[in-house]
Scaffold this active site. Structure first.
Site, mmCIF file in Angstrom:
data_model
loop_
_atom_site.group_PDB
_atom_site.id
_atom_site.type_symbol
_atom_site.label_atom_id
_atom_site.label_comp_id
_atom_site.label_asym_id
_atom_site.label_seq_id
_atom_site.Cartn_x
_atom_site.Cartn_y
_atom_site.Cartn_z
ATOM 1 N N SER A 117 44.642 -13.285 -41.109
ATOM 2 C CA SER A 117 44.716 -12.080 -41.939
ATOM 3 C C SER A 117 44.624 -10.801 -41.121
ATOM 4 C CB SER A 117 43.600 -12.094 -42.986
ATOM 5 O OG SER A 117 42.327 -12.217 -42.361
ATOM 6 N N HIS A 138 50.923 -15.180 -43.960
ATOM 7 C CA HIS A 138 49.608 -14.856 -44.496
ATOM 8 C C HIS A 138 49.598 -14.933 -46.017
ATOM 9 C CE1 HIS A 138 46.373 -11.651 -45.437
ATOM 10 N NE2 HIS A 138 45.824 -12.841 -45.361
ATOM 11 N N GLU A 150 52.660 -12.457 -46.739
ATOM 12 C CA GLU A 150 53.134 -11.584 -45.669
ATOM 13 C C GLU A 150 53.726 -12.444 -44.553
ATOM 14 O OE1 GLU A 150 50.223 -7.703 -45.613
ATOM 15 O OE2 GLU A 150 49.381 -9.584 -44.873
ATOM 16 N N ASN A 188 45.680 -5.929 -45.637
ATOM 17 C CA ASN A 188 44.319 -5.770 -45.136
ATOM 18 C C ASN A 188 44.111 -4.434 -44.440
ATOM 19 O OD1 ASN A 188 42.450 -7.962 -45.724
ATOM 20 N ND2 ASN A 188 43.987 -9.255 -44.771
#
Length: 527
Positions: A117, A138, A150, A188
């Site tokens: 992540s 991800h 992702e 993130n």
């Protein structure tokens, strides 16, 4: 070195790591009839994953697909899988060691993907002989439920690898977005201010964590407040992600971790999984309060009010009229009628000081002055008037669009004004939340910081604006994409809030993204 075939037919998916993410990815694949080899070195973890997958397949009436699962403690059993997704703990050394082993067990043209992540995909890919076949994939927790994936392009990831993972994500019923290999990728990274600014507000004593969660949830339309969400994710997991991005960006101030979170981690107060985090679980859960006072007193009358217009309180004029107020009636009475309260909705750049001083000079002193204070503090406003004891600040940017009125008391506010102001806002069907006088209050501070971070990401080519907004809505359940939200609020307004924060705190943390400045100068044009 020969170039692998551009076609890839995934007949079996390998997943390395059977924790929460690995077992979730395996379940997502099994739900689409894709066989899975699930590797885990720890037998108890593997058994829990097997039970979790079987239980959820039964709930989805896909019990027959359980036969497609091959749990194993032998890494060699991943040989022959066209794609292997790594989902082990966020430790770069561990991941590199695993990829080195996978490189020998699963030779080209097999694709090796990492579910990291925050760690650099390029650094993980360097552990294999052919980094072209490595990329990030991800997923978001819970992987079977959340639709976003992702696809992260490492420095040497081939187009074949990227497109193969895009097709795999689509086969799993997910929405793939392609991102550059930068710390935190899209979601993130852009989400850091959601937690970071909330923690700073708490640390500054501006509001309690319960108040911040309520304002964010009921005022901004977020599904969960930042402290509720940190408890759900795991305070330790969230803290580790922040630390990773902070360290990878050479201590960029926007990502600086907060002491409050570090102290909770030190106490092993990780949130829901440990029974205690920002909230104590087993007690009344966040979000289960009784009905709002606004809803329980629908007959309250606002009475006549005066409105000094400005675009810092969009929709306020209509909100007042719907509550039975005519904001112009007081002025049309030629000074013969006095309002119950006076709203000043202008911003600093729109002669806020002149508006407040003018009203303070002729309105009777028993009438409260309600000032939007999103880009100016009440402490500063108090220096502009002779009667600061009647000043109340409010968040005008989010008042009309949410269900909460965020209010701040001016220095020395006369206690008699509080019930009058509360009744007024409840007549507008808004729950009242009093916080301390604080730069940009709560929602403007958090949302404008999100807009700014998204503008930084777009300007640095992490992804385009449309992709960033899509990723944030699908990956975090945000009510709006941050860049679209910024346009709706007005990029000049966002810029003004950031300038206010930077001036008040004197920190680079709040410096505006160059792209945001450009959009503001272009008159709020599309990103």
């Amino acid at each position: 070195m020969s170039t692998p075939s551009t076609s890839l037919h995934v007949t079996r998916l390998g997943v390395a790591g059977a924790g929460a993410m690995g077992s979730g990815i395996a379940l997502a694949a099994l739900l689409t009839d894709l066989p899975v080899v699930l590797y885990e070195v720890a037998p108890p973890v593997l058994e829990r994953a097997r039970e979790y997958i079987e239980t959820h397949l039964n709930r989805k009436r896909k019990a027959i697909n359980f036969k497609y699962l091959t749990p194993t403690s032998h890494l060699e059993d991943l040989a022959g899988c066209p794609v292997v997704i790594e989902a082990i703990p966020e430790d770069l050394a561990l991941k590199r060691e695993l990829f080195t082993r996978l490189d020998g067990i699963c030779p080209p043209p097999a694709i090796l993907a990492t579910n990291t992540s925050t760690l650099p995909v390029t650094a993980i890919a360097a552990a294999v002989g052919m980094p072209e076949r490595v990329a990030g994939m991800h997923f978001f927790n819970p992987a079977p439920v959340l639709p976003l994936v992702e696809i992260v392009r490492g420095a040497r990831s081939s187009e074949r690898t990227i497109q193969a993972l895009v097709r795999l994500a689509e086969h799993l019923g997910k929405t793939p977005v392609i991102a550059r290999d930068t710390p935190g990728f899209i979601v993130n990274r852009v989400a850091r201010p959601f937690y970071g600014e909330a923690l700073r507000l708490l640390g500054e004593g501006a509001a309690t964590h319960e108040q911040i969660d309520q304002i964010v949830r009921e005022g901004g339309g977020f599904r969960m407040g930042p402290f509720e969400l940190m408890d759900l994710i795991g305070v330790d997991v969230n803290f580790t992600a922040t630390q990773s991005i902070y360290e990878q960006t050479f201590h960029e101030p926007r990502y600086r971790p907060h002491l409050i979170q570090a102290q909770l981690v030190a106490q092993q107060a990780f949130g829901r999984k440990s029974g205690r985090g920002f909230y104590n679980y087993g007690e009344e859960q966040p979000g289960t309060r009784q009905g709002s006072l606004a809803a329980s007193n629908p007959s309250l009358s606002a009475g006549p009010v005066l409105l000094q217009p400005g675009n810092w309180a969009p929709g306020l004029d209509l909100l007042l009229r719907e509550a039975g107020c005519d904001p112009q009636a007081v002025r049309e009475a030629g000074g013969k009628a006095h309002p119950r309260a006076a709203f000043i909705a202008a911003g600093r750049a729109e002669n806020l000081q002149a508006s407040i001083a003018e009203l303070d000079s002729w309105l009777p002193t028993d009438i409260p002055l309600l000032c939007q204070c999103v880009d100016v503090t009440l402490a500063e406003i108090a220096g502009w008037v002779e009667h600061p004891n009647r000043l109340v600040g409010f968040d005008g940017l989010f008042l009309a669009s949410g269900a909460v009125a965020t209010l701040a008391a001016g220095p020395g506010l006369d206690a008699s004004f509080r019930p009058v102001v509360e009744q007024l806002f409840r007549s507008l069907h808004r729950e009242v939340v009093w916080i301390e006088d604080s730069p940009a209050l709560v929602l403007p501070r958090i949302v404008c910081a999100l807009v700014n971070e998204a503008a930084f990401a777009a300007g640095e080519g992490v992804a385009d604006a449309e992709t960033i907004d899509l990723a944030m809505q699908l990956g975090t359940n945000y009510p709006k994409g941050p860049l679209g939200w910024g346009k709706e609020l007005g990029y000049p307004q966002v810029l003004s809030v950031l300038a206010h924060l930077q001036s008040e705190f004197g920190e680079e943390r709040y410096r505006p993204a160059p792209l945001l400045r450009r959009w503001a100068r272009l008159g709020n044009s599309d990103p």
